[in-house]
Design an enzyme around this catalytic site. Sequence first.
Site, PDB file in Angstrom:
ATOM      1  N   HIS A 122       0.832  -1.193   0.000  1.00  0.00           N
ATOM      2  CA  HIS A 122       0.000   0.000   0.000  1.00  0.00           C
ATOM      3  C   HIS A 122       0.872   1.249   0.000  1.00  0.00           C
ATOM      4  O   HIS A 122       2.078   1.188   0.244  1.00  0.00           O
ATOM      5  CB  HIS A 122      -0.912   0.015   1.223  1.00  0.00           C
ATOM      6  CG  HIS A 122      -0.172   0.053   2.534  1.00  0.00           C
ATOM      7  ND1 HIS A 122       0.455  -1.054   3.068  1.00  0.00           N
ATOM      8  CD2 HIS A 122       0.066   1.062   3.423  1.00  0.00           C
ATOM      9  CE1 HIS A 122       1.031  -0.746   4.204  1.00  0.00           C
ATOM     10  NE2 HIS A 122       0.813   0.547   4.442  1.00  0.00           N
ATOM     11  N   ASP A 150       1.115   8.976   9.663  1.00  0.00           N
ATOM     12  CA  ASP A 150       2.013   8.932   8.512  1.00  0.00           C
ATOM     13  C   ASP A 150       2.769  10.254   8.400  1.00  0.00           C
ATOM     14  O   ASP A 150       2.176  11.303   8.159  1.00  0.00           O
ATOM     15  CB  ASP A 150       1.233   8.674   7.220  1.00  0.00           C
ATOM     16  CG  ASP A 150       0.852   7.210   7.056  1.00  0.00           C
ATOM     17  OD1 ASP A 150       1.250   6.405   7.910  1.00  0.00           O
ATOM     18  OD2 ASP A 150       0.160   6.882   6.076  1.00  0.00           O
ATOM     19  N   GLU A 188      -3.998  -3.155   6.062  1.00  0.00           N
ATOM     20  CA  GLU A 188      -5.069  -3.886   6.729  1.00  0.00           C
ATOM     21  C   GLU A 188      -6.024  -4.532   5.734  1.00  0.00           C
ATOM     22  O   GLU A 188      -6.225  -4.035   4.627  1.00  0.00           O
ATOM     23  CB  GLU A 188      -5.854  -2.926   7.635  1.00  0.00           C
ATOM     24  CG  GLU A 188      -5.002  -2.352   8.758  1.00  0.00           C
ATOM     25  CD  GLU A 188      -5.624  -1.168   9.460  1.00  0.00           C
ATOM     26  OE1 GLU A 188      -5.249  -0.920  10.613  1.00  0.00           O
ATOM     27  OE2 GLU A 188      -6.484  -0.494   8.857  1.00  0.00           O
ATOM     28  N   LYS A 192      -3.329  -8.141   9.331  1.00  0.00           N
ATOM     29  CA  LYS A 192      -3.793  -7.072  10.208  1.00  0.00           C
ATOM     30  C   LYS A 192      -5.251  -6.721   9.899  1.00  0.00           C
ATOM     31  O   LYS A 192      -5.615  -6.516   8.743  1.00  0.00           O
ATOM     32  CB  LYS A 192      -2.906  -5.840  10.034  1.00  0.00           C
ATOM     33  CG  LYS A 192      -3.168  -4.718  11.028  1.00  0.00           C
ATOM     34  CD  LYS A 192      -2.147  -3.616  10.830  1.00  0.00           C
ATOM     35  CE  LYS A 192      -2.387  -2.444  11.755  1.00  0.00           C
ATOM     36  NZ  LYS A 192      -1.405  -1.359  11.534  1.00  0.00           N
ATOM     37  N   HIS A 237     -13.738   1.051  16.042  1.00  0.00           N
ATOM     38  CA  HIS A 237     -14.507   0.983  17.281  1.00  0.00           C
ATOM     39  C   HIS A 237     -15.618   2.027  17.368  1.00  0.00           C
ATOM     40  O   HIS A 237     -16.457   1.949  18.273  1.00  0.00           O
ATOM     41  CB  HIS A 237     -13.561   1.161  18.470  1.00  0.00           C
ATOM     42  CG  HIS A 237     -12.783   2.451  18.423  1.00  0.00           C
ATOM     43  ND1 HIS A 237     -13.297   3.646  18.881  1.00  0.00           N
ATOM     44  CD2 HIS A 237     -11.539   2.726  17.958  1.00  0.00           C
ATOM     45  CE1 HIS A 237     -12.401   4.603  18.709  1.00  0.00           C
ATOM     46  NE2 HIS A 237     -11.315   4.074  18.141  1.00  0.00           N
ATOM     47  N   THR A 269      -5.739  -4.084  16.200  1.00  0.00           N
ATOM     48  CA  THR A 269      -5.310  -2.801  16.762  1.00  0.00           C
ATOM     49  C   THR A 269      -6.225  -2.346  17.897  1.00  0.00           C
ATOM     50  O   THR A 269      -7.149  -3.044  18.289  1.00  0.00           O
ATOM     51  CB  THR A 269      -5.285  -1.718  15.673  1.00  0.00           C
ATOM     52  OG1 THR A 269      -6.619  -1.563  15.154  1.00  0.00           O
ATOM     53  CG2 THR A 269      -4.365  -2.098  14.538  1.00  0.00           C
ATOM     54  N   GLU A 300      -1.737  -4.570  18.647  1.00  0.00           N
ATOM     55  CA  GLU A 300      -0.989  -3.330  18.463  1.00  0.00           C
ATOM     56  C   GLU A 300      -1.761  -2.216  19.159  1.00  0.00           C
ATOM     57  O   GLU A 300      -2.981  -2.310  19.345  1.00  0.00           O
ATOM     58  CB  GLU A 300      -0.862  -2.949  16.981  1.00  0.00           C
ATOM     59  CG  GLU A 300      -0.049  -3.890  16.141  1.00  0.00           C
ATOM     60  CD  GLU A 300       0.018  -3.440  14.676  1.00  0.00           C
ATOM     61  OE1 GLU A 300      -0.489  -2.331  14.381  1.00  0.00           O
ATOM     62  OE2 GLU A 300       0.571  -4.180  13.860  1.00  0.00           O
ATOM     63  N   ASN A 301      -1.065  -1.139  19.510  1.00  0.00           N
ATOM     64  CA  ASN A 301      -1.767   0.070  19.905  1.00  0.00           C
ATOM     65  C   ASN A 301      -2.033   0.895  18.651  1.00  0.00           C
ATOM     66  O   ASN A 301      -1.181   1.001  17.771  1.00  0.00           O
ATOM     67  CB  ASN A 301      -0.974   0.872  20.935  1.00  0.00           C
ATOM     68  CG  ASN A 301       0.474   1.099  20.556  1.00  0.00           C
ATOM     69  OD1 ASN A 301       1.173   0.169  20.178  1.00  0.00           O
ATOM     70  ND2 ASN A 301       0.942   2.328  20.665  1.00  0.00           N
ATOM     71  N   ALA A 302      -3.231   1.451  18.548  1.00  0.00           N
ATOM     72  CA  ALA A 302      -3.621   2.176  17.340  1.00  0.00           C
ATOM     73  C   ALA A 302      -2.966   3.540  17.263  1.00  0.00           C
ATOM     74  O   ALA A 302      -2.681   4.042  16.170  1.00  0.00           O
ATOM     75  CB  ALA A 302      -5.150   2.324  17.290  1.00  0.00           C
ATOM     76  N   LEU A 303      -2.737   4.148  18.422  1.00  0.00           N
ATOM     77  CA  LEU A 303      -2.158   5.488  18.483  1.00  0.00           C
ATOM     78  C   LEU A 303      -0.968   5.478  19.430  1.00  0.00           C
ATOM     79  O   LEU A 303      -0.921   4.683  20.366  1.00  0.00           O
ATOM     80  CB  LEU A 303      -3.209   6.502  18.975  1.00  0.00           C
ATOM     81  CG  LEU A 303      -4.465   6.640  18.111  1.00  0.00           C
ATOM     82  CD1 LEU A 303      -5.487   7.519  18.822  1.00  0.00           C
ATOM     83  CD2 LEU A 303      -4.131   7.209  16.749  1.00  0.00           C
ATOM     84  N   ARG A 332       5.367   3.623  18.595  1.00  0.00           N
ATOM     85  CA  ARG A 332       6.390   3.288  17.653  1.00  0.00           C
ATOM     86  C   ARG A 332       7.709   3.817  18.139  1.00  0.00           C
ATOM     87  O   ARG A 332       7.769   4.658  19.021  1.00  0.00           O
ATOM     88  CB  ARG A 332       5.981   3.857  16.288  1.00  0.00           C
ATOM     89  CG  ARG A 332       6.973   4.628  15.549  1.00  0.00           C
ATOM     90  CD  ARG A 332       6.487   5.248  14.244  1.00  0.00           C
ATOM     91  NE  ARG A 332       5.092   5.291  13.900  1.00  0.00           N
ATOM     92  CZ  ARG A 332       4.546   4.597  12.916  1.00  0.00           C
ATOM     93  NH1 ARG A 332       5.312   3.783  12.202  1.00  0.00           N
ATOM     94  NH2 ARG A 332       3.295   4.704  12.641  1.00  0.00           N
TER      95      ARG A 332
END
Length: 566
Positions: A184, A192, A276, A389, A394, A436, A474-477, A508
Amino acid sequence: MMALNLAHQTGAAAAVTAVVPAAPRSAVIAAAASASAPSAASASSPALQAQTMTVDAAPSQAPDTVKPDLAMACQALVDGSAAAPEAEHADVAAELKSKSGVPVFVMMPLDTVRKDGNSLNRRKAVEASLAALKSAGVEGIMVDVWWGIAEAEGPGQYNFNGYMELMEMARKNGLKVQAVMSFHQCGGNVGDSVTIPLPKWVLEEMDKDQDLAYTDRDGRRNYEYVSLGADGLPVLKGRTPIQCYADFMRAFRDHFASYMGNTIVEIQVGMGPAGELRYPSYPEANGTWCFPGIGEFQCYDRYMLSSLKAAAEAVGKPEWGNAGPGDSGSYKDWPEDTPFFRREGGWNTEYGQFFMSWYSQMLLEHGERILSAATGVFTASPGVKISVKVAGIHWHYGTRSHAAELTAGYYNTRHHDGYVPIARMLGRHGAVLNFTCVEMRDHEQPQDAQCRPEALVQQVAAAARDAGVGLAGENALPRYDETAHDQVVATAAEKAEEERMVAFTYLRMGPDLFQPDNWRRFAAFVKRMSGAGKRDLCREQLEREASGVAHATQPLVQEAAVALTN
């Protein structure tokens, strides 16, 4: 209830003689709000030589033929009771949970490898960072292997130089690697910070035939990922998209053969925007979508419309095959703003069930095709797991229609479980389900948008257990606070062994992670995750050990923080 006959394989589009004119390219939209797994970096290897390789493209294949005999399977899908074939890898979850604790990986920066692919960005920073991560007890790193970098020069011309540096550096530091096959675009997603488009030669074909891009009802094109409607068509310089992905993975496997199973322990296969398995229904770029909008269906390129037309004709309702729901609103709407998604809306009618079954099944078939290719490539690589992924959508989860999930391709409503079919599909290939938003708590989210991240994670975990597949998180943020750490530990690690996650990837690595207080908290978090299941370790003891780690690694951490900032 009407049985849906899936005479809509992607290749059916090839048989259509009358082609819908391509809509004008009114926008280039980057999709996704979930953060994708980032890129990585590494040191130079003494054996590092010219790593560019040319591989002959695989011969093009004929498109899939129409399969008019799947009505019963689709009826079961609509009813929510489809029984998947027995998993071929029934022991995957148990095998991955064979040791106590949950291993922690850390996502590398998105721009770890230079855009020319030849070397690392900020090599000294990466060197210091990896050493610090190892000292903190981290299991390994996750890195995006960007299609737009490694096959940028032309079809079958692969350049893995920068990634080779990273693999060698990880090996020297005793770290494992989760390599993401990132098919992608980077850019336009939450978090990003750089832009890495698809390979130029792919974009050239998408410019010639704009229906290779996902398209919404207004004709807006999304160039982040090739539309799954073209999966089986030789539209990329004589190869199908699936063949391109398979060739790329094969080249990666062969190039890193000596690292497979000992350093590279997981291949996460990208399947859509942000890597994803989903449609680009909530693109943030250019302000098209904003949280917590419901998004829009992405089924208006001519290949998707051809499939929809065939599916509608197969159930004797040709009028259902002209377009997606016309009353489903726009990107920033809320469910109750639309006739289709409101409490007793069109989503729960016979037509709504038909459309959502087709739309979600197309996504499942896309995942099946790519996983078949991936398992074919990596089956001969012992010690390497494959993962996929799935997005943690949510918002509006507490409503009946779950509108934001529906537009992304997850047929999950108050009456229909959309994650069991995904988990069973992964189970048939022995793949891990990576999910996530593990760090989120319900009360932290806007309550008027009925966000329910905790309930969503529980539902996905139950689907994974039902299918016998490993669940990773994973953590999304980006979060560096103890509240988020506590939630991850409670959700992923402090559970009975059979409910524990098989791995967690932390978003990250960057200057913020290496700030003194953040680093101390992170070291404690890693200790708690790896110590899960060990009754003789109390939290106070783990905190003391983490403080010792933070003190001992202070010079490395300071060096990494400064180098990453610069």
